[in-house]
Design an enzyme around this catalytic site. Structure first.
Site, PDB file in Angstrom:
ATOM      1  N   SER A   1       0.793  -1.226   0.000  1.00 44.28           N
ATOM      2  CA  SER A   1       0.000   0.000   0.000  1.00 44.28           C
ATOM      3  C   SER A   1       0.831   1.284   0.000  1.00 44.28           C
ATOM      4  O   SER A   1       0.308   2.351  -0.287  1.00 44.28           O
ATOM      5  CB  SER A   1      -0.962  -0.001   1.182  1.00 44.28           C
ATOM      6  OG  SER A   1      -0.225  -0.033   2.382  1.00 44.28           O
TER       7      SER A   1
ATOM      8  N   HIS B   1      -5.529  -4.687  -1.045  1.00 43.16           N
ATOM      9  CA  HIS B   1      -5.506  -3.609  -2.043  1.00 43.16           C
ATOM     10  C   HIS B   1      -5.618  -4.100  -3.488  1.00 43.16           C
ATOM     11  O   HIS B   1      -5.659  -3.287  -4.408  1.00 43.16           O
ATOM     12  CB  HIS B   1      -4.234  -2.761  -1.877  1.00 43.16           C
ATOM     13  CG  HIS B   1      -4.250  -1.952  -0.627  1.00 43.16           C
ATOM     14  ND1 HIS B   1      -4.825  -0.704  -0.561  1.00 43.16           N
ATOM     15  CD2 HIS B   1      -3.798  -2.229   0.614  1.00 43.16           C
ATOM     16  CE1 HIS B   1      -4.716  -0.236   0.683  1.00 43.16           C
ATOM     17  NE2 HIS B   1      -4.095  -1.146   1.409  1.00 43.16           N
TER      18      HIS B   1
ATOM     19  N   LYS C   1     -12.349  -1.854   1.418  1.00 45.38           N
ATOM     20  CA  LYS C   1     -11.677  -0.983   0.448  1.00 45.38           C
ATOM     21  C   LYS C   1     -12.496  -0.958  -0.857  1.00 45.38           C
ATOM     22  O   LYS C   1     -13.457  -0.225  -0.945  1.00 45.38           O
ATOM     23  CB  LYS C   1     -10.233  -1.439   0.271  1.00 45.38           C
ATOM     24  CG  LYS C   1      -9.468  -1.376   1.606  1.00 45.38           C
ATOM     25  CD  LYS C   1      -8.013  -1.651   1.455  1.00 45.38           C
ATOM     26  CE  LYS C   1      -7.310  -1.939   2.771  1.00 45.38           C
ATOM     27  NZ  LYS C   1      -7.363  -0.905   3.788  1.00 45.38           N
TER      28      LYS C   1
HETATM   29  N1  PMP Z   1      -4.358  -5.924   5.194  1.00 48.15           N
HETATM   30  C1  PMP Z   1      -3.859  -4.897   4.476  1.00 48.15           C
HETATM   31  C2  PMP Z   1      -2.762  -5.169   3.481  1.00 48.15           C
HETATM   32  C3  PMP Z   1      -4.374  -3.607   4.633  1.00 48.15           C
HETATM   33  O1  PMP Z   1      -3.887  -2.580   3.925  1.00 48.15           O
HETATM   34  C4  PMP Z   1      -5.416  -3.398   5.573  1.00 48.15           C
HETATM   35  C5  PMP Z   1      -6.065  -2.026   5.771  1.00 48.15           C
HETATM   36  N2  PMP Z   1      -5.253  -0.984   6.002  1.00 48.15           N
HETATM   37  C6  PMP Z   1      -5.876  -4.481   6.305  1.00 48.15           C
HETATM   38  C7  PMP Z   1      -5.338  -5.732   6.085  1.00 48.15           C
HETATM   39  C8  PMP Z   1      -6.959  -4.310   7.334  1.00 48.15           C
HETATM   40  O2  PMP Z   1      -8.194  -4.249   6.705  1.00 48.15           O
HETATM   41  P1  PMP Z   1      -9.463  -3.601   7.390  1.00 48.15           P
HETATM   42  O3  PMP Z   1      -9.324  -2.124   7.293  1.00 48.15           O
HETATM   43  O4  PMP Z   1     -10.600  -4.164   6.617  1.00 48.15           O
HETATM   44  O5  PMP Z   1      -9.475  -4.060   8.818  1.00 48.15           O
END
Ligand code: PMP
Length: 395
Positions: free
Chosen positions: A186, A214, A244
């Site tokens: 990300s 992502h 997302k």
């Molecule tokens: N895994 C990754 C790679 C993420 O970027 C995120 C969110 N920032 C999450 C898990 C967590 O997901 P959520 O916001 O649905 O809890």
């Protein structure tokens, strides 16, 4: 009375954060999270959300949630194994498996607790986990919950991964060995080298685990990074988030039927935390139905991202080595990067700065997340603001 040790701890640490400029001031949004947001009565172009396809405010999802609210009420009432599971949760899991081209899927309350759940349900003492050094915090925490040995490999460095996999296997110390990677990273928007990872995994008998938070809804005609590389039969755990591209909230694991059955009897957030509200599950189903019927939103997302990236490059900005709609604008040192983001904010563009220690020193960037919901006019307005801030800061 508050314990004096707690008071001392909080005061010392909060002060240190504030003195180092690391205290995160959270903005209050007046209204929803779309391509335009409102803060303190001002409208801003939002380039900070993960609402990739604009589904968070989509009328079809809202209607599905409203109908489910009337049918089921607000809360799920209890943990699914204790009070029975609602048909809407079952339907969501069937649709997730179809979306991911796997035999089955299990839904969790968030992507974060999904990683905590899935890793710790399978990995145990006597096992090892090979984890990319840039993996998400929820993977790191999921690994910490196990008694397995955690070995980090250099980011997307296949030589290092192979070396560590061979050493771990040859040592004879470990039973199961798992390799874990984000599908899309990300911070830089780069894609994991899944074909190589899967080959190494097959060579050294590793369990494969891809967190595609992502990539889902974005790559592989929506189905994600694993499908993008045609590896659906060769990855054991496909993790995704519903927060997302899907635009709602929740997480899931998609995989073989026996894996999902095991997670339903052994993963702790499934066994000990109340299920997602039914209206949320219904909104997720509506999003999956939209994605399975049309690629229009993905196409818009990619064309908007390409347009915005090209616009930044024409203004002389460096956009790094992104391969996805995540569009970093590299500014450089930490102070200038933070100043840049602040000036964007003042001029009506909401895009967050990301600096050391999240990214290496001197590579501070403003991270832009163009979405399918942005219009060309909004993107042009944002580019004009970028141009004027660049001039003002003499970059
Ligand atoms: N895994 C990754 C790679 C993420 O970027 C995120 C969110 N920032 C999450 C898990 C967590 O997901 P959520 O916001 O649905 O809890």
């Amino acid at each position: 009375m508050t314990s004096s040790s707690l008071t001392t701890f909080l005061q010392r640490n909060l002060e240190e954060l504030k003195n180092n400029g690391l205290f995160n001031q959270i903005h209050v949004l007046q209204g929803g999270n779309g391509p335009l947001i409102h803060i303190n009565g001002r409208e801003l172009i939002n380039l900070s959300s993960n609402n990739y396809l604009g589904l968070a405010g989509d009328e079809r999802l809202i209607q599905a949630a409203e109908a489910a609210l009337r049918k089921y009420g607000v809360g799920a009432g209890a943990v699914r194994t204790i009070n029975g599971t609602m048909d809407v949760h079952e339907e969501l899991e069937v649709k997730l498996a179809r979306f991911k081209r796997t035999e089955a899927a299990i839904a969790y309350q968030s992507g974060f607790n999904c990683n905590m759940a899935a890793i710790s349900a399978v990995m145990e003492a006597g096992d090892a986990i090979l984890s990319d050094e840039l993996n998400h915090a929820s993977i790191i925490d999921g690994c910490r919950l196990t008694k397995a040995k955690v070995i980090r490999f250099k980011h997307s460095d296949m030589e290092d991964l192979e070396k560590q996999a061979k050493a771990a296997r040859d040592s004879g110390q470990y039973n199961k060995i798992m390799v874990i990677t984000d599908g899309v990273f990300s911070m830089d928007g780069d894609i994991a080298k899944l074909p190589e990872i899967v080959e190494i995994a097959e060579r050294y008998d590793l369990i494969t685990y891809v967190d595609d938070a992502h990539g889902s809804g974005v790559l592989g005609k929506g189905a994600g990074t694993v499908k993008h590389f045609g590896l659906s039969d060769r990855v054991d755990f496909q993790i995704g988030t519903l927060s997302k591209a899907i635009g709602v909230v929740g997480g899931y694991v998609a995989g073989k039927r026996d894996l999902i059955e095991w997670l339903k009897v052994r993963s702790r957030p499934f066994l000990f935390s109340t299920a997602t509200p039914p209206a949320i599950a219904a909104a997720c189903i509506a999003a999956l139905d939209i994605l399975s019927n049309s690629a229009e939103l993905q196409e818009k997302l990619w064309s908007n991202a390409a347009y915005f990236r090209k616009g930044l490059e024409q203004l002389g900005f460096e956009t790094g080595h992104t391969e996805t709609p995540i569009t970093p604008c590299i500014i450089g040192d930490e102070v200038t990067t933070q100043q840049f983001s602040k000036e964007l904010f003042e001029a009506g563009v909401y895009a967050k700065s990301i600096v050391f220690p999240t990214v290496p020193k001197g590579t501070g960037r403003v991270r832009n997340m163009p979405t399918a919901a942005h219009t060309t006019e909004m993107l042009n307005r944002a580019l004009t603001v970028y141009e004027s801030v660049k001039k003002r800061l003499g970059l």
